[in-house]
Write an enzyme that holds these catalytic residues in place. Structure first.
Site, short mmCIF file in Angstrom:
data_model
loop_
_atom_site.label_atom_id
_atom_site.label_comp_id
_atom_site.label_asym_id
_atom_site.label_seq_id
_atom_site.Cartn_x
_atom_site.Cartn_y
_atom_site.Cartn_z
CB THR A 50 -1.14 -0.15 1.03
OG1 THR A 50 -2.22 0.85 1.01
CG2 THR A 50 -0.56 0.02 2.74
CD GLU A 51 -1.45 3.85 -3.21
OE1 GLU A 51 -1.28 2.55 -3.01
OE2 GLU A 51 -2.21 4.84 -3.86
CG ASN A 52 -0.33 3.64 3.29
OD1 ASN A 52 -0.98 3.42 2.62
ND2 ASN A 52 -1.87 4.18 4.64
CB SER A 92 6.40 4.25 0.41
OG SER A 92 5.13 2.80 -0.08
#
Lengths: 218, 235
Positions: A50-52, A92
């Site tokens: 998840t990009e966060n 990320s």
């Protein structure tokens, strides 16, 4: 693959999951792509990004598990799986931009025959623009899959010779999964039709100027 | 030397009008809410704010925008269901928006902290967010030139600090904290607790003390959640 009826979103999510190789690192976009996680079994052994800032994201949190410090890119509380790891935003997006993810699954307004993606802006001039990680996701993974309905409510085909909506990325979509068929895209602009659901090859061809190649019997 | 402030108000007291303020957080996770509220109280104005979003509901950054203290915002995702204060300011033409893809935002901050003059990124190539920017084909792929984002001040939330100013974070609340800490002239961190120097495992430090200028201990829900997690782990 040919089916006489169009497929629903869950069936389509299952078809996407079936195409993800075991052991892959995968990012699922917000919306329809999230459904794919319901069909990733332990045999898939997929690690979700998840990009966060997390690898090894688990399912959505139940009420008793909600932790404000543990959310996904849609700001939904999630859980962590054994072996999960956290990292900051620059790392990320380096995971993404650096081509380390195997598959990214996104939604779209339009996809062009050469794999251009439009999924962040409808083009309405009075809309407040918001892009988030969409442009980074579009160009980041080794394979970019898009899930969407093939037609608009008005019956216009959303797989188009050239996108009319503002682009998210150029030539970035590898494969398009829709309720009426699955399509493999390439720089050539010739679209390989891998599956059709409730639509014949002739009907498809009549709806677009794109050069389609029938590969449904493969 | 990292200074330890007694209150959030003391921690942000030196932020002047016209500053570029980097604010950590992705949604509420990692958002230094108490520092932002103290900044609101301080009266600082004409700010440029860098944050992933443009404020939620009636708190923190959203209130700074409501009070028209933010002239410009650099962010990736301003439009949310509860971003009404930004929406109103934007539609009134009272706030400038620089929309940046999230990964470019992170990398531009990283570049600022790492002394990089500019960098070529594939993200955004061929889109309206790259219009007017220099592009270059490198080894058959197209890239866009992006410049660093330097802050005067960074406001971040970490989980624990030691007295020296080393920081560790909690879960996805880490998000922009570590890169923003490197990208500003002055980094102000709110942390759940400040432990004696030597308590944190040196192998696990995420933001080293060289980046932390001021810190203040403020307990939030993160402390309770960490305690809950420890209790569950001990079962």
């Amino acid at each position: 693959m040919l089916r006489s009826e169009k497929v629903d979103r869950n069936t389509l999510a299952q078809l996407v999951a079936d195409d993800i190789e075991a052991g892959s690192f995968v990012n699922l976009g917000i919306g329809q792509p999230t459904l794919v996680s319901n069909y990733l079994t332990s045999e898939h052994d997929v690690t979700l990004h998840t990009e966060n800032g997390m690898l090894g994201m688990g399912r959505a949190a139940e009420e008793s598990e909600v932790d404000i410090d543990l959310i996904n890119a849609g700001k939904v509380p999630v859980t962590e799986t054994p072996g999960a790891a956290f990292f900051h935003q620059a790392d990320s997006f380096a995971i993404m931009r650096g081509g380390h993810l195997d598959v990214c699954v996104l939604g779209a307004f339009q996809v062009s025959a050469t794999g251009d993606l439009a999924n962040w802006h409808t083009g309405a001039e009075d809309a407040i623009p918001a892009v988030g990680g969409a442009m980074d996701l579009a160009i980041g993974a080794k394979r970019v899959y898009v899930m969407m309905n093939l037609f608009t409510r008005d019956g216009d085909i959303k797989l188009v010779p050239e996108a009319t909506y503002p682009l998210t990325g150029v030539g970035c979509v590898s494969r398009l999964y829709t309720d009426h068929g699955i399509f493999e895209l390439s720089d050539s602009g010739t679209v390989e039709v891998l599956a059709l659901f409730g639509l014949s090859f002739e009907e498809l061809s009549s709806k677009s100027d794109i050069h389609f190649v029938d590969a449904t019997s493969k | 030397m990292t200074k330890i402030a007694d209150t959030a108000a003391d921690a942000v007291a030196n932020i002047s009008d016209g500053s570029t303020v980097l604010m950590g957080g992705f949604g509420d996770a990692g958002q230094p809410m108490e520092l932002i509220e103290a900044l609101l109280e301080s009266g600082a104005k004409d700010l440029t704010v860098v944050n992933n979003n443009a404020g939620q509901a009636d708190a923190g950054l959203a209130l700074l925008i409501k009070e028209r203290r933010v002239n410009k915002i650099i962010c990736s995702f301003p439009r949310q269901s509860d971003s009404w204060h930004f929406d109103e300011a934007y539609r009134a033409g009272e706030i400038e928006l620089e929309l940046v893809p999230q990964g470019n935002l992170a990398e531009r901050l990283r570049a600022a902290g790492a002394g990089i003059g500019a960098f070529f990124t594939p993200t955004g190539y061929g889109t309206r967010l790259a219009e007017g920017k220099e592009v270059r084909e490198i080894n058959g792929r197209n890239y866009v030139l992006e410049y660093p984002i330097h802050g005067d001040v960074a406001l971040i939330k970490a989980f624990q600090a030691d007295e020296k100013g080393n920081l560790v974070y909690r879960k996805t609340a880490r998000n922009f904290g570590p890169v923003m800490a490197t990208a500003a002239k002055q980094t102000i961190a709110q942390v759940e607790e400040i432990l004696p120097t030597g308590t944190l495992d040196p192998e696990n430090i995420v933001t080293t003390s060289i980046y932390t200028d001021v810190m203040v201990a403020i307990q939030t829900q993160s402390t309770e959640l960490a305690a809950r997690e420890r209790a569950q782990g001990a079962k």
